[in-house]
Write an enzyme that holds these catalytic residues in place. Structure first.
Site: not given
Ligand code: URA
Length: 434
Positions: A82, A161
């Site tokens: 990532h 999220d």
């Molecule tokens: N990328 C993400 O997936 N979440 C964040 O809070 C910031 C960058």
């Protein structure tokens, strides 16, 4: 338990219990808790921070707010990478097939570009026919057949999220280490992986420009991964200049194919070999990072990694002919040079402005619903720290009939400078090996 008392606990600097966190995130995902309550709690976390055990509870609850992936049928180890993102960062595209060519499966759930940063999914979708909106079954089939799945976050995967990130974006509540760490790690840990490599960018094009803050974020993410039995390392790498030469969707696919063919810019290859090598080490396929690097380099130089990329493109519905005939990719009809106005050394003072210069051409998004023109962008002919002469081309601007060209030039002039000689920061500033 009620919503107000949970918010008040955090407002007053208290620590949220597991029960409170589950109640809140569960209720939010089910639509029983209002956006304004979630915004209030997020703002309190933003200002008060979180204790380590509270962050573990929060991340765990986010991760289990929906379904997760698991691959019991896959015998290979599974690893992912990532990056916190930036301008010209296309590392994932050559890296995933190179790692799969070395026997490690890569279930990669990526994001789209927003603001000054580009997104892996948008870049891949610029290949005619390429589909990233994969069902669970399609992800499993892609892993089985190619070793890689390049997928988008589904409705079911970490819904907490999806909701919270959009809310934080709308309310100016993104730049908080616990909120960023839990957001990234809940999604990555939902992939059912054994190992994860993090690329935490620093510099003016990074999300957190200050390397000290980046290091703090990396440490927090590594400890969250370890707590969930996922081996994890991080590299802090330069985003005080664009990565590679090409910036813009199709242009970056062309550069990724060059990298997979053993060419392309050195900085891109270096990060692919380094981060891919570390994925092999963490997955137990290479004994050392050095061995991992060599195996990735061999996978590229032998053509095996490019072969896996061709399989992925076919599997995900894309036109594989683009690998040999990049002219089949959508191309911008016009290209103009951006030239040096005097002699000196090229440096980048604001890489965000370079990202916005691509947006001005139509190649980026300011809000999630914006359409992008995948063909436009920039190709740098000079790199940071290189001496240039007046009238030399610094970069080519690929545009569509002059759309946004003037704004693009103004933003380039804001982002890049020609001055006295400059010291460039190292491409890799630090490594935190897990
Ligand atoms: N990328 C993400 O997936 N979440 C964040 O809070 C910031 C960058």
């Amino acid at each position: 338990m009620d919503v107000r008392s949970v918010i008040q606990t955090k407002r007053d600097g208290g620590e949220l219990s597991e029960e409170e966190i589950r109640y809140f995130l569960g209720g939010y995902v089910r639509g029983e808790i209002e956006n304004y309550h979630a915004a209030a709690l997020t703002a309190c976390i933003f200002t008060r921070g979180m204790t380590s055990r509270e962050l573990v509870r929060w991340t765990h609850a986010m991760l289990h707010s929906g379904s997760t992936l698991s691959f019991p049928e896959v015998v290979q180890k599974k690893a992912d990478k990532h990056s916190t993102g930036g301008v010209g960062d296309k590392v994932s595209i050559p890296l995933a097939p190179a790692v799969a060519a070395c026997g490690v499966a890569v279930p990669m759930i990526s994001g789209r570009g927003l603001g000054h940063t580009g997104g892996t999914l948008d870049k891949l979708e610029s290949i005619p026919g390429f589909r990233v909106q994969l069902s669970d079954d399609e992800i499993h089939r892609a892993i089985d057949r190619t070793g890689v799945a390049f997928g988008a976050q589904t409705k079911e995967l970490v819904p907490a999220d999806r909701l919270l990130y959009a809310l934080r974006d709308a309310c100016g509540l993104v730049e908080s280490i616990p909120l960023i760490a839990s957001s990234i790690m809940s999604k990555k840990l939902a992939e059912g992986i054994d190992a994860l490599v993090l690329d935490v960018k620093f510099g003016s094009g990074a999300f957190l420009p200050d390397p000290a803050r980046g290091r703090e974020l990396a440490d927090v993410m590594i400890s969250l991964a370890r707590g969930m039995n996922v081996r994890c390392s991080a590299f802090q790498t330069a985003m005080d200049r664009p990565l590679g030469r090409a910036c813009g969707h199709v242009l970056e696919i062309v550069e990724s194919i060059e990298c997979l063919s053993g060419g392309g810019p050195e900085d891109l290859r270096e990060l692919v070999v380094l981060q891919g090598g570390e994925m092999l080490r963490l997955a137990g396929v290479a004994a050392t990072l050095d061995e991992g690097r060599k195996r990735i380099a061999q996978a590229i130089d032998s053509g095996r990694a490019l072969g896996v990329f061709e399989l992925i493109v076919r599997e995900q519905g894309g036109d594989p002919r683009v690998l040999k005939n990049p002219e089949l990719l959508p191309r911008a009809p016009d290209a103009d040079p951006w030239k040096a106005e005097h002699d000196g050394t090229l440096s980048f003072v604001d890489v965000r402005a370079i990202g916005h210069a691509i947006n001005a051409l139509g190649g980026g998004r300011t809000k999630v619903t914006d359409e992008i023109d995948p063909a436009v962008g920039l190709v740098w002919r000079k790199h940071a720290g290189e001496a240039v002469k007046r009238g030399e081309t610094l970069c080519e601007i690929h545009h569509r009939g002059g759309r946004g060209l003037e704004a693009c030039r103004a933003l380039l002039a804001r982002g890049a400078r020609i001055g006295a000689s400059v010291e460039c920061s190292p491409l890799v500033l630090g490594t935190i090996a897990g």
